[in-house]
Design a protein around this motif. Sequence first.
Motif, PDB file in Angstrom:
ATOM      1  N   ARG A 174      10.434  10.531   5.552  1.00 21.77           N
ATOM      2  CA  ARG A 174      11.341  10.116   4.483  1.00 21.77           C
ATOM      3  C   ARG A 174      11.804   8.667   4.623  1.00 21.77           C
ATOM      4  O   ARG A 174      12.597   8.183   3.827  1.00 21.77           O
ATOM      5  N   ASP A 209       4.096  -2.411  -2.441  1.00 20.40           N
ATOM      6  CA  ASP A 209       4.539  -1.018  -2.431  1.00 20.40           C
ATOM      7  C   ASP A 209       5.402  -0.705  -1.214  1.00 20.40           C
ATOM      8  O   ASP A 209       5.006  -0.974  -0.073  1.00 20.40           O
ATOM      9  N   LEU A 211       7.030   2.683   0.241  1.00 25.11           N
ATOM     10  CA  LEU A 211       6.955   4.131   0.059  1.00 25.11           C
ATOM     11  C   LEU A 211       7.306   4.831   1.358  1.00 25.11           C
ATOM     12  O   LEU A 211       7.227   4.240   2.437  1.00 25.11           O
ATOM     13  N   THR A 212       7.674   6.090   1.262  1.00 21.50           N
ATOM     14  CA  THR A 212       7.763   6.915   2.460  1.00 21.50           C
ATOM     15  C   THR A 212       6.368   7.435   2.776  1.00 21.50           C
ATOM     16  O   THR A 212       5.473   7.450   1.916  1.00 21.50           O
ATOM     17  N   THR A 214       5.657  10.467   3.211  1.00 18.12           N
ATOM     18  CA  THR A 214       5.484  11.650   2.367  1.00 18.12           C
ATOM     19  C   THR A 214       5.007  11.250   0.975  1.00 18.12           C
ATOM     20  O   THR A 214       4.106  11.879   0.403  1.00 18.12           O
ATOM     21  N   ASP A 215       5.597  10.191   0.425  1.00 15.90           N
ATOM     22  CA  ASP A 215       5.148   9.683  -0.871  1.00 15.90           C
ATOM     23  C   ASP A 215       3.666   9.294  -0.820  1.00 15.90           C
ATOM     24  O   ASP A 215       2.886   9.637  -1.714  1.00 15.90           O
ATOM     25  N   ARG A 218       1.391  12.282  -0.649  1.00 11.27           N
ATOM     26  CA  ARG A 218       1.237  12.928  -1.958  1.00 11.27           C
ATOM     27  C   ARG A 218       0.226  12.177  -2.819  1.00 11.27           C
ATOM     28  O   ARG A 218      -0.585  12.790  -3.519  1.00 11.27           O
ATOM     29  N   MET A 219       0.285  10.841  -2.770  1.00  6.75           N
ATOM     30  CA  MET A 219      -0.649  10.052  -3.558  1.00  6.75           C
ATOM     31  C   MET A 219      -2.080  10.218  -3.052  1.00  6.75           C
ATOM     32  O   MET A 219      -3.032  10.302  -3.840  1.00  6.75           O
ATOM     33  N   GLU A 229       2.195  20.029  -1.466  1.00  2.00           N
ATOM     34  CA  GLU A 229       2.965  19.147  -0.604  1.00  2.00           C
ATOM     35  C   GLU A 229       2.247  18.936   0.730  1.00  2.00           C
ATOM     36  O   GLU A 229       1.535  19.824   1.214  1.00  2.00           O
TER      37      GLU A 229
END
Length: 305
Positions: A174, A209, A211-212, A214-215, A218-219, A229
Amino acid sequence: MTGRVVVAGGTGRLGTLVVLGLAARGTEVCVLTRDPHRAVHLAADHVEVVTCDVRDRTSTTAAVAGAGVVVSAVQGLAGPGDGSPSTVDRDGNMHLIQAARAAGARVVLMSVAGAAPDSPFELFRMKYAAETYLAASGVPATIVRATAFLELWIDLLAGTAGRSSRPLVFGRGRNPINFLSVRDVAALVERVVTEQEPHGGTLEIGGPDTLTLTDLARMVAASRGGSREPRHVPRPALHVMAATVGQLRPGLGRQTRAALAMDRYDLTFRDRPNARDTFTSLPCTSVTELLHAAGPAGEQISVAG
């Protein structure tokens, strides 16, 4: 620019792009590598491969003789063999700086954004030690500090996705991190090496960019056709791993401790001078562009190990 360009770490992600970019310009490039087999993909006009371990001062001095510019793209956190940040990023860079001074060459040193003597990351502390040594050496130099390499993390996450298409994230994932394409960094290094009036000082470069993990996971999953997830390795498990198997396998221990730090400390790129303000024509590659280039099959987008 006079004399050949010596690139240490020239078989890695960044080094490969720098070597091939310079060679395409007609620049004579000498690649230093411990294992010549890792340089097969660099076979091109104007490229010479020399076996050299930067941890050995004598062989490094001999390999750098006659250079006009020395580019250090070495890293000892997760590279091949038994190197470490202290033996490669600190000591190896010191040997390269000493060799450059003897050759009358200038140095382009790859470092990391956030390098500091009290950083929680061993790699950042060792890069800072190399920066400090370089500053005191009197060798003409430019330091390039970059944020996290995007291709590395996309490949790592894609490699853990497996058939489930669910990448594995170490820790909570996160913490916001600024990600930067190695292609953009290579373009900057190439400019610094070839410009008629060397810049000098320290250049910091970040990507578009933040981002975390996790982000980003996901991508990566979405680009491979997945929608679930990502999976996570809990922080307590990482602490146990670092204290047990990490003691037997120092490389894994360093990476585990780095993962714990990445899950907690500031790795953004806010309110900092960006080399893009000086080198306005540099590419600015986004996560979306790289994932689109990789395609739905999720091919690796790195150019080398």
